[in-house]
Design a protein around this motif. Structure first.
Motif, PDB file in Angstrom:
ATOM      1  N   ALA A   1       2.704  -4.183  -7.661  1.00 37.40           N
ATOM      2  CA  ALA A   1       1.709  -3.326  -7.009  1.00 37.40           C
ATOM      3  C   ALA A   1       0.344  -3.760  -7.517  1.00 37.40           C
ATOM      4  O   ALA A   1      -0.006  -3.476  -8.662  1.00 37.40           O
ATOM      5  N   GLY A   2      -0.396  -4.479  -6.686  1.00 36.90           N
ATOM      6  CA  GLY A   2      -1.660  -5.042  -7.149  1.00 36.90           C
ATOM      7  C   GLY A   2      -1.390  -6.062  -8.226  1.00 36.90           C
ATOM      8  O   GLY A   2      -0.581  -6.976  -8.052  1.00 36.90           O
TER       9      GLY A   2
ATOM     10  N   ARG B   1       0.861  -1.192   0.000  1.00 33.55           N
ATOM     11  CA  ARG B   1       0.000   0.000   0.000  1.00 33.55           C
ATOM     12  C   ARG B   1       0.889   1.231   0.000  1.00 33.55           C
ATOM     13  O   ARG B   1       2.073   1.159   0.335  1.00 33.55           O
TER      14      ARG B   1
ATOM     15  N   GLU C   1       3.034   4.590  -1.192  1.00 29.53           N
ATOM     16  CA  GLU C   1       3.876   5.146  -2.246  1.00 29.53           C
ATOM     17  C   GLU C   1       5.339   4.987  -1.874  1.00 29.53           C
ATOM     18  O   GLU C   1       5.734   5.181  -0.729  1.00 29.53           O
TER      19      GLU C   1
ATOM     20  N   ARG D   1       0.249   3.046  -4.907  1.00 31.12           N
ATOM     21  CA  ARG D   1      -0.879   2.117  -4.960  1.00 31.12           C
ATOM     22  C   ARG D   1      -1.896   2.485  -3.891  1.00 31.12           C
ATOM     23  O   ARG D   1      -1.569   2.581  -2.710  1.00 31.12           O
TER      24      ARG D   1
ATOM     25  N   VAL E   1      -3.116   2.212  -9.596  1.00 31.80           N
ATOM     26  CA  VAL E   1      -1.659   2.211  -9.502  1.00 31.80           C
ATOM     27  C   VAL E   1      -1.091   3.301 -10.406  1.00 31.80           C
ATOM     28  O   VAL E   1      -1.561   3.489 -11.533  1.00 31.80           O
TER      29      VAL E   1
END
Length: 318
Positions: free
Chosen positions: A172-173, A153, A155, A188, A193
């Motif tokens: 990221a995801g 989660r 940045e 994210r 994203v």
């Protein structure tokens, strides 16, 4: 000058305290006793800093050292040689793992995280650096042929040490950002994203669409991948993209609702816009991320609004 034996004992104490503070049974009594020990001598503070630096690289290492995690009833100034040696052995294990435990790092992920309003920089074992923005978390898991990082989660800015034979991959995801030696930012959150390339080269692919050609970014480009909309590539000012590293947020004709949401990420008094008619007002300027009150007052002065304080909230009103 402290003797080697004294330093070994202090380092051992610091390692033991670090283990106690990380244990599940941590209590107020443990914390009080630790603070008393920490402030009793400057050498204690220096030793604890050394221990925490190593712990940051190898979290939980002391849990396998055999050190008791029970806080003592008192803190004796002198120890028997046997007991000091036992703690020194545990501290030595922590130090040895930190200095030469690359093999261990290959199999165990390392977690770095920040609280709301906090920022942190971590240097990885290959020299790469990660700068975490507010309320962020990354997991690092280095393997022999690849350096893997997962942005859970928030940045983070990555400054990657070049190594063509060992790519640096950030997940990221459902997005994978692959780099060899470069500098880039990944963000994210619930909206999607965002990948911003500062320098070098990166490719961004989708783990759920392996057949789709990866997106290649050039320096200065930003890829925005919304949760439920087509991807967009633009070129924002790099100064704006990296402003959070300087404790700033840069807005350029930004809707007030977006500017408020951005500054509220950093904690402090929360700015609230109750009137939906105000949400579209445009904001430009540079603001400190740790002073939402200054931002609210500036917006109020610009648009002749009022700032009403209610507890920890600042309401912008007509």
């Amino acid at each position: 000058m402290p003797t080697p034996l004294f330093r070994a004992e202090v380092d051992a104490d610091a390692a033991a305290w670090l283990a106690r503070l990380q244990a599940e049974g941590r209590s107020e009594a443990t914390e009080s006793a630790f603070k008393a020990w920490l402030h009793a001598d400057l050498a204690h503070q220096e030793a604890f800093e050394r221990a925490t630096e190593i712990w940051a690289m190898i979290p939980g290492a002391m849990l396998c050292s055999g050190v008791s995690t029970q806080a003592p009833a008192s803190l004796p100034i002198r120890r028997t040689r046997g007991r000091a040696a036992g703690f020194a052995m545990a501290a030595s294990l922590l130090i040895v793992l930190g200095a030469g435990g690359g093999w261990w790092l290959l199999t165990r992920p390392i977690d770095y995280a920040t609280r709301v309003g906090e920022q942190k920089i971590a240097t990885l074992e290959d020299g790469s650096r990660i700068a975490l923005n507010t309320d962020s978390e990354v997991d690092v898991s280095y393997e022999k042929d690849v350096r893997r990082v997962t942005l859970e989660r928030g940045e983070a800015m990555f400054e990657v040490a070049p190594n063509p034979s060992r790519p640096f991959v950030v997940r990221a995801g459902d997005k994978l950002v692959k780099a060899i030696g470069t500098s880039f930012i990944v963000r994210r959150d619930a909206s999607g994203v965002i990948v911003t390339l500062i320098q070098g080269k990166v490719s961004v692919s989708d783990v759920t669409k392996a057949a789709v050609q990866p997106t290649l970014l050039a320096p200065g480009e930003r890829l925005t991948v919304p949760a439920s909309a087509p991807s967009v590539i633009d070129q924002p000012p790099i100064e704006a993209a990296t402003a959070w590293r300087r404790g700033q947020a840069v807005f350029n004709d930004t809707p007030l609702s977006s500017a408020v949401a951005e500054l509220n990420r950093y904690g402090g008094p929360r700015v609230t816009v109750d009137d939906p008619r105000l949400a579209g007002l445009r904001i430009s300027g540079v603001f400190a991320t740790n002073d939402t009150a200054e931002f609210a007052n500036a917006v109020a002065a610009l648009y002749r609004l009022r700032v009403q304080k209610a507890g920890r909230e600042l309401h912008l009103l007509r």
